[in-house]
Design an enzyme around this catalytic site. Structure first.
Site, PDB file in Angstrom:
ATOM      1  N   GLY A 285     -33.314 -83.007 -29.907  1.00  0.00           N
ATOM      2  CA  GLY A 285     -32.820 -81.652 -30.106  1.00  0.00           C
ATOM      3  C   GLY A 285     -33.355 -80.680 -29.071  1.00  0.00           C
ATOM      4  O   GLY A 285     -33.083 -79.489 -29.140  1.00  0.00           O
ATOM      5  N   HIS A 286     -34.149 -81.193 -28.117  1.00  0.00           N
ATOM      6  CA  HIS A 286     -34.713 -80.335 -27.071  1.00  0.00           C
ATOM      7  C   HIS A 286     -34.125 -80.666 -25.702  1.00  0.00           C
ATOM      8  O   HIS A 286     -34.695 -80.291 -24.681  1.00  0.00           O
ATOM      9  CB  HIS A 286     -36.231 -80.502 -27.005  1.00  0.00           C
ATOM     10  CG  HIS A 286     -36.910 -80.344 -28.309  1.00  0.00           C
ATOM     11  ND1 HIS A 286     -36.816 -79.196 -29.047  1.00  0.00           N
ATOM     12  CD2 HIS A 286     -37.689 -81.195 -29.029  1.00  0.00           C
ATOM     13  CE1 HIS A 286     -37.507 -79.342 -30.170  1.00  0.00           C
ATOM     14  NE2 HIS A 286     -38.038 -80.545 -30.185  1.00  0.00           N
TER      15      HIS A 286
ATOM     16  N   LYS B 200     -47.062 -83.195 -26.998  1.00  0.00           N
ATOM     17  CA  LYS B 200     -47.058 -81.783 -27.389  1.00  0.00           C
ATOM     18  C   LYS B 200     -47.854 -81.624 -28.682  1.00  0.00           C
ATOM     19  O   LYS B 200     -47.841 -82.498 -29.533  1.00  0.00           O
ATOM     20  CB  LYS B 200     -45.617 -81.293 -27.573  1.00  0.00           C
ATOM     21  CG  LYS B 200     -44.863 -81.232 -26.234  1.00  0.00           C
ATOM     22  CD  LYS B 200     -43.505 -80.576 -26.335  1.00  0.00           C
ATOM     23  CE  LYS B 200     -42.530 -81.401 -27.136  1.00  0.00           C
ATOM     24  NZ  LYS B 200     -42.484 -82.833 -26.769  1.00  0.00           N
TER      25      LYS B 200
ATOM     26  N   HIS C  65     -38.520 -75.692 -33.007  1.00  0.00           N
ATOM     27  CA  HIS C  65     -37.958 -76.516 -34.087  1.00  0.00           C
ATOM     28  C   HIS C  65     -37.349 -75.643 -35.150  1.00  0.00           C
ATOM     29  O   HIS C  65     -37.204 -76.057 -36.290  1.00  0.00           O
ATOM     30  CB  HIS C  65     -39.046 -77.374 -34.724  1.00  0.00           C
ATOM     31  CG  HIS C  65     -39.758 -78.237 -33.766  1.00  0.00           C
ATOM     32  ND1 HIS C  65     -40.916 -77.843 -33.147  1.00  0.00           N
ATOM     33  CD2 HIS C  65     -39.452 -79.463 -33.284  1.00  0.00           C
ATOM     34  CE1 HIS C  65     -41.306 -78.820 -32.334  1.00  0.00           C
ATOM     35  NE2 HIS C  65     -40.438 -79.794 -32.390  1.00  0.00           N
TER      36      HIS C  65
END
Ligand code: ADP
Ligand code: ADP
Ligand code: MG
Ligand code: MG
Ligand code: MG
Ligand code: MG
Lengths: 333, 210, 333, 210
Positions: C55-56, C104, C219
């Site tokens: 999703g990034h 991360k 997110h």
């Protein structure tokens, strides 16, 4: 609708400022919305320019650089640049071998470019030619339309013409490959949501929660058909079929493809579309030589995508593979 | 009416037009969202503001003033409307070199229509501004040349004619401009460029009547 | 909410298929959501890997290629990849000189990477080290939080560590420059709208028509403050100030910057933000050596942006300028 | 209860848990949207479906079965919940090597809590699943070891305790997990991981009671 802008009237100006601040190899012609290579005019090659309404970023100025454009004029959002600025751009990019313009087939763009070419010829005796790109298969090219629109296939034309100009081709050579590309490329788009122009601040068109628009243009012009939402696979099939029907390729042909995002669609979803596109091409015996996936020709924040297919030959492959270095596209040797 | 009065009238007319377009900006944009790209109001408003500013710095003959307004529109409007409105004013202004008379205004009107048709490759019935301009110009010419009406009266009839032209754009299918991409779906919507043409004619009449 | 997807459960798998179809220089490890260089493991250099929730995009697999990553693992949308897949990736990218991981700072990512490192060491005796990136200045690093989050500054870490690995640096060297980058980089983000996950199909959080969220994560985790909508200039000032306060740079320092789009914001608006960012840096006597503008670390279709500032020294400049060729970032010599 | 019966009970329990999480998927995701990233329901549902499938192909000791479920969770859940739920089941399963007795279940429960605290670097009061696990484990141990209750009765008390733990997460500020980024704004929201822990315990009790 919320936007990351200041005054809507200032958005094109401020965008261009932010753009040249990010890319020192670009320069803005003072008092205009024209961006050129910092070292323009480049001597020893034909200048290649483009332009059109803003809101399609990275189109147009994002394709300025080695191997692609020398200059690009930005109109107001979705509005053709004016003839006087186009003429200034043409003159600023003439290094002595003339200038070639890539124009998308919209009446505003065509009429303003036509006027600009006349002006540049009159004012500076510049040698100018142009191609009018009309790759959008959604529009019937008939007595009843203004002709097919120029959409994402224009990026292939920029690349091919840019490579030909960089390799020293003259205006006639550039025109030949630009027209060849235009004849062999087809695009079809769709929208999940409308774009929102800074000026209006509201969706240009209304789409129901379960509706999509097929054959959408890149200016929020309504498309050709409104249907119920479908799966990504079904949408991909629909778009691909429309493009392939138009191109009518023989099995075994080599193609380059673009899955282009309209601005608001996440890259994740574009890859989902590319997956099905490549399956479909494979099923028909078509051979994908290069596949681009990303936001190349956007429509502000619209959600949706377009599919472009270009039929290749050896010359086009060489020109697509030639190096290019621009903010929006880099090709390395 | 001497040249100076004529020039003043042109200043006033452009001012009235600019005001009117500022008022109608949203309405024109709404018309353009339905069958185009939602910018006609902004384009015309921006253009006439610029024309007004340039005219404020310009003295001269009627022909020069109209040409200046046309140049301003070409350089500020962009899109399809820019070259159509601006370029046609520029060309047609040549007909006013001998000042504003019944005769020269007819020539001006005919030249304007001709230029729009040429640049736009459009004919009447294509659902464009041509549909407003054509009946206005035809009616004006007939009233002046055949019926010997005075220009003001003729202009009044021309405005009525333009209004019917605008109404005519609604039920027909577009053949030119972005609306043509819509095919049959363009039927039922009024053309923005025809509408802005009517507004300009209405303001011209209002100023002429004063 | 409409999306260009098929079944939500299939979206990561289908995205990865579409990705390797577009980029033949990438290869998927069979039966996993791990993507590696087609020629992995590359001998004679340390393998560099990353990973995290999907999703990034283009993060993470979009940064695989010469001069950057050797492999990237994709978890479900916004969910850390699982330890077994991370371990497979680490082993697949070990060309004999060990592997370095860019992680991360999210508990899920850190815990799964920790488990994976143990597994790779046990199963294949692989030499593995990692850096935990935590550049998000929106989060207070205190007893009361899980620590600062890793956001867009991670892309600078990928670039710097990738250049060091490509130039033959050993694991310790790579770790040193990765940690140096992490110490000198700060990011702050904001959202105009919520993202919509394929699974939920509705906004993760509700923002009013006139509200924005400052300090947003990537997110859809709510940010640190909710305020009224502001102009692009005001938003840019707010974000920039937060980052500069954290970094505390001396006048005259050289920096690299990123104006990063969250996925749904048009490039036009990012350039508007960059314009003001560069003015602000200039006002403070900071010298922008390189400015990136685009979608580097997105949050699906969220509208908004983040601003990243990295303090440079000569070593970091060399590493940032070193060539890289990946789907998401190309740097030419 | 012989080993075979115990193994069957574990199969049944995992099945009941998987069903329950499928039912509660949206609710858990809603809790996670408020203070996290809206995936806890999907994560847990995916994980327990996978655990169920793997167990259907597995025979063996209780310890083996629990370990298999843990491995399935580690490889399918991802995020924070994956290593916490899965890793802790894997570790704690070692305590069941001598079968399921009052004694081994207490050791299992203690080991499970310990592992979650260690991996998550979390303590009670951080607004995480630890707040549900701690009261449940403490209550179970006390009931079995001090009060000499039978395990079933003790488990009933543990479920009540977990429920209070879940309720306790609402009024406190998060120190761990994504919710901690919210600072004071995390107060007033129930923790998703504590909630899913309660559901699992409730299903365990239901199967044990049959
Ligand atoms: N080819 C043409 N000939 C005549 N008029 C045209 C033509 N194309 C467009 N128009 C007129 O221009 C109007 C649209 O103007 P505008 O919205 O400002 O430009 P654009 O279509 O480039 O956005 C239409 O409503 C129509 O009246
Ligand atoms: N450090 C931690 N220690 C203990 N439990 C934690 C920790 N971090 C998160 N959790 C638990 O995990 C739950 C979130 O799980 P999930 O949403 O599946 O993962 P993610 O946060 O990676 O999206 C939280 O509600 C909390 O109970
Ligand atoms: Mg327009
Ligand atoms: Mg328009
Ligand atoms: Mg998650
Ligand atoms: Mg979560």
């Amino acid at each position: 609708m919320k936007k990351l802008i200041n005054e809507p009237e200032a958005v094109v100006d401020e965008m261009l400022e932010g753009m040249v601040a990010a890319h020192p190899e670009l320069r803005r012609l003072e008092g205009t919305e024209v961006v050129v290579r910092d070292d323009a005019p480049v001597e020893g090659k034909v200048g290649l320019v483009s332009g059109g309404g803003s809101g399609h970023e990275p189109t147009h100025a994002g394709y300025i650089g080695d191997g692609m454009l020398d200059g690009a004029a930005a109109g107001e959002v979705f509005t053709s640049p004016t003839a006087d600025q186009l003429s200034e751009m043409i003159q600023a990019c003439d290094g002595g071998d003339g200038v070639f313009c890539v124009v998308k087939n919209y009446e505003g763009d065509v009429m303003n470019f036509e006027t600009a070419v006349e002006m540049a010829e009159m004012e500076a005796d510049t040698d100018v030619e142009y191609v009018v790109v009309d790759d959008d298969v959604a529009v019937e090219d008939s007595l009843y339309t203004s002709g097919r629109r120029g959409v994402c296939g224009t990026i292939f034309v920029h690349k091919v013409a840019g490579a030909m100009a960089a390799s020293g081709g003259d205006i006639a050579e550039i025109k030949r490959v630009a027209e060849k590309t235009n004849e062999r490329v087809g695009t079809m788009g769709m929208a999940l949501t409308s774009c929102v122009t800074p000026d209006k601040g509201e969706p240009t068109f209304d789409l129901g929660e379960d509706e999509i628009e097929l054959g959408i243009g890149i200016h929020g012009e309504p498309g050709t058909e409104r249907t119920e939402i479908m799966s990504a696979d079904e949408i991909t099939e629909h778009l691909t079929e429309a493009v392939l029907e138009d191109l009518d390729l023989e099995s075994g042909s080599e193609v380059a493809t673009i899955v282009n995002g309209m601005g608001g669609t996440p890259l994740m979803e574009l890859y989902v579309v590319n997956r099905r596109l490549q399956e479909l091409l494979d099923d028909r015996g078509l051979d994908t030589w290069d596949a681009w996936v990303g936001d190349y020709m956007t429509s502000l924040d619209m959600m949706g995508c377009s599919i472009t297919v270009l039929e290749l030959d050896d010359e086009l492959k060489d020109l697509l593979a030639a190096p290019a270095e621009t903010p929006g596209l880099t090709v390395t040797e | 009416m001497d040249r100076e009065t004529q020039s003043e009238a042109i200043h006033e007319a452009v001012e009235a037009m600019a005001d009117r377009l500022a008022e109608e900006k949203e309405h024109l944009t709404d018309l353009d969202s339905a069958i185009g790209d939602a910018d006609h109001g902004a384009n015309m408003n921006r253009g006439f503001q610029a024309a007004l500013e340039r005219l404020e710095e310009t003295d001269g003959d009627p022909a020069e003033l109209v040409k200046t307004a046309g140049v301003a529109l070409v350089s500020e409007v962009g899109g399809a409307a820019g070259p159509l409105y601006g370029g046609s004013l520029m060309k047609a202004s040549q007909e006013l070199e001998d000042g504003i008379t019944a005769e020269t205004t007819v020539a001006f009107a005919e030249r304007y229509l001709e230029t729009v048709e040429e640049r736009g490759k459009a004919s009447v019935g294509d659902k464009t501004m041509v549909d407003a301009i054509t009946p206005a110009v035809h009616t004006y010419k007939k009233a002046v040349e055949v019926d010997d009406h005075d220009p003001l009266e003729a202009l009044g009839k021309a405005v009525d004619a333009a209004e019917r032209g605008v109404a005519f754009t609604t039920p027909i299918r577009a053949k030119k401009g972005r609306a043509s991409y819509l095919g049959w779906r363009s039927v039922g919507h009024q053309d923005p460029g025809a509408t802005s043409t009517l507004y300009l004619l209405e303001e011209l009449l209002a100023v002429a009547t004063e």
